[in-house]
Design a protein around this motif. Sequence first.
Motif, PDB file in Angstrom:
ATOM      1  N   GLU A   1     -29.479  -9.022 -10.708  1.00  0.00           N
ATOM      2  CA  GLU A   1     -30.350 -10.048  -9.772  1.00  0.00           C
ATOM      3  C   GLU A   1     -31.450  -8.950  -9.061  1.00  0.00           C
ATOM      4  O   GLU A   1     -32.444  -9.035  -8.970  1.00  0.00           O
ATOM      5  CB  GLU A   1     -29.508 -10.657  -8.746  1.00  0.00           C
ATOM      6  N   HIS A   2     -30.693  -7.854  -8.641  1.00  0.00           N
ATOM      7  CA  HIS A   2     -31.498  -6.909  -7.653  1.00  0.00           C
ATOM      8  C   HIS A   2     -32.572  -5.975  -8.671  1.00  0.00           C
ATOM      9  O   HIS A   2     -33.595  -5.640  -8.329  1.00  0.00           O
ATOM     10  CB  HIS A   2     -30.777  -5.923  -6.852  1.00  0.00           C
ATOM     11  N   LEU A   3     -32.082  -5.777  -9.835  1.00  0.00           N
ATOM     12  CA  LEU A   3     -33.096  -5.166 -10.663  1.00  0.00           C
ATOM     13  C   LEU A   3     -34.049  -6.063 -11.085  1.00  0.00           C
ATOM     14  O   LEU A   3     -35.512  -5.947 -11.223  1.00  0.00           O
ATOM     15  CB  LEU A   3     -32.497  -4.752 -11.995  1.00  0.00           C
ATOM     16  N   LEU A   4     -33.861  -7.552 -11.118  1.00  0.00           N
ATOM     17  CA  LEU A   4     -34.928  -8.273 -11.571  1.00  0.00           C
ATOM     18  C   LEU A   4     -35.845  -8.622 -10.316  1.00  0.00           C
ATOM     19  O   LEU A   4     -36.969  -8.721 -10.416  1.00  0.00           O
ATOM     20  CB  LEU A   4     -34.488  -9.682 -12.040  1.00  0.00           C
ATOM     21  N   LYS A   5     -35.321  -8.473  -8.924  1.00  0.00           N
ATOM     22  CA  LYS A   5     -35.772  -8.711  -7.884  1.00  0.00           C
ATOM     23  C   LYS A   5     -37.031  -7.620  -7.700  1.00  0.00           C
ATOM     24  O   LYS A   5     -38.392  -7.699  -7.542  1.00  0.00           O
ATOM     25  CB  LYS A   5     -35.367  -8.623  -6.452  1.00  0.00           C
ATOM     26  N   LEU A   6     -36.513  -6.198  -8.088  1.00  0.00           N
ATOM     27  CA  LEU A   6     -37.325  -4.950  -7.813  1.00  0.00           C
ATOM     28  C   LEU A   6     -38.395  -4.999  -9.008  1.00  0.00           C
ATOM     29  O   LEU A   6     -39.480  -4.588  -8.548  1.00  0.00           O
ATOM     30  CB  LEU A   6     -36.494  -3.930  -8.015  1.00  0.00           C
ATOM     31  N   LYS A   7     -38.100  -5.691 -10.282  1.00  0.00           N
ATOM     32  CA  LYS A   7     -39.106  -5.413 -11.201  1.00  0.00           C
ATOM     33  C   LYS A   7     -40.085  -6.691 -10.996  1.00  0.00           C
ATOM     34  O   LYS A   7     -41.322  -6.426 -11.454  1.00  0.00           O
ATOM     35  CB  LYS A   7     -38.462  -5.689 -12.633  1.00  0.00           C
TER      36      LYS A   7
ATOM     37  N   GLN B   1     -27.957 -13.898 -18.151  1.00  0.00           N
ATOM     38  CA  GLN B   1     -28.714 -15.478 -18.071  1.00  0.00           C
ATOM     39  C   GLN B   1     -28.540 -15.985 -16.831  1.00  0.00           C
ATOM     40  O   GLN B   1     -29.418 -16.738 -16.102  1.00  0.00           O
ATOM     41  CB  GLN B   1     -28.225 -16.150 -19.116  1.00  0.00           C
ATOM     42  N   MET B   2     -27.466 -15.660 -16.297  1.00  0.00           N
ATOM     43  CA  MET B   2     -27.039 -16.302 -14.936  1.00  0.00           C
ATOM     44  C   MET B   2     -27.917 -15.626 -13.811  1.00  0.00           C
ATOM     45  O   MET B   2     -28.373 -16.287 -12.951  1.00  0.00           O
ATOM     46  CB  MET B   2     -25.669 -16.068 -14.456  1.00  0.00           C
ATOM     47  N   ALA B   3     -28.072 -14.453 -13.772  1.00  0.00           N
ATOM     48  CA  ALA B   3     -28.933 -13.934 -12.863  1.00  0.00           C
ATOM     49  C   ALA B   3     -30.331 -14.134 -13.089  1.00  0.00           C
ATOM     50  O   ALA B   3     -30.981 -14.242 -12.014  1.00  0.00           O
ATOM     51  CB  ALA B   3     -28.850 -12.300 -12.922  1.00  0.00           C
ATOM     52  N   ARG B   4     -30.817 -14.285 -14.171  1.00  0.00           N
ATOM     53  CA  ARG B   4     -32.094 -15.135 -14.318  1.00  0.00           C
ATOM     54  C   ARG B   4     -32.467 -16.282 -13.592  1.00  0.00           C
ATOM     55  O   ARG B   4     -33.333 -16.345 -12.786  1.00  0.00           O
ATOM     56  CB  ARG B   4     -32.228 -15.135 -15.773  1.00  0.00           C
ATOM     57  N   GLN B   5     -31.663 -17.143 -13.599  1.00  0.00           N
ATOM     58  CA  GLN B   5     -31.561 -18.503 -13.164  1.00  0.00           C
ATOM     59  C   GLN B   5     -31.250 -18.286 -11.369  1.00  0.00           C
ATOM     60  O   GLN B   5     -32.165 -18.989 -10.818  1.00  0.00           O
ATOM     61  CB  GLN B   5     -30.425 -19.302 -13.359  1.00  0.00           C
TER      62      GLN B   5
END
Length: 160
Positions: A69-75, A122-126
């Motif tokens: 989740e945090h890697l996705l937020k950062l990106k 997949q869960m973190a993406r959602q």
Amino acid sequence: MTSNVEQGTRNSASSLYDRDYYQWLLLTIQQLQTQEYSAVDWENLLEELEGLAKSQKRELKSRLLVLIEHLLKLKYWRKERDYNARGWKNTIIEQRRQIQIVLDDSPSLQPILADLFEQCYQMARQDTSQKTGLDIQVFPDSPPFSIEEALNFYYFDAHQ
């Protein structure tokens, strides 16, 4: 065939499990150390051991989820990146460290890491879409980073 005394000891240990878990643990340890196997409350002991195994896997999954989740937020969450990148990076570092501790303690979890990573992505993406308000299509269907990159202490892909 078990005697009434053995059965009574087992029932007593089982009820101790319900009344005083810590005392039950101490008694069970003592019984195993002194090889009093017929007195061991096997049903509850096996249930506890199964629970421990599940909790290790659950902890790994939970930490992977937060990490991703945090890697996705950062990106991808550009609007908030300038204000939150430091905190997100701190969380990423902490989750990586905790994942490493879990894997060091239980190396047999390593083979399932790739499967867990895909599930967690997949869960973190959602979750990240819901938490940030970003459209789910912002996040690719497949992870934009490998498991090795996600766990690498020096990897931070913020597209800056």
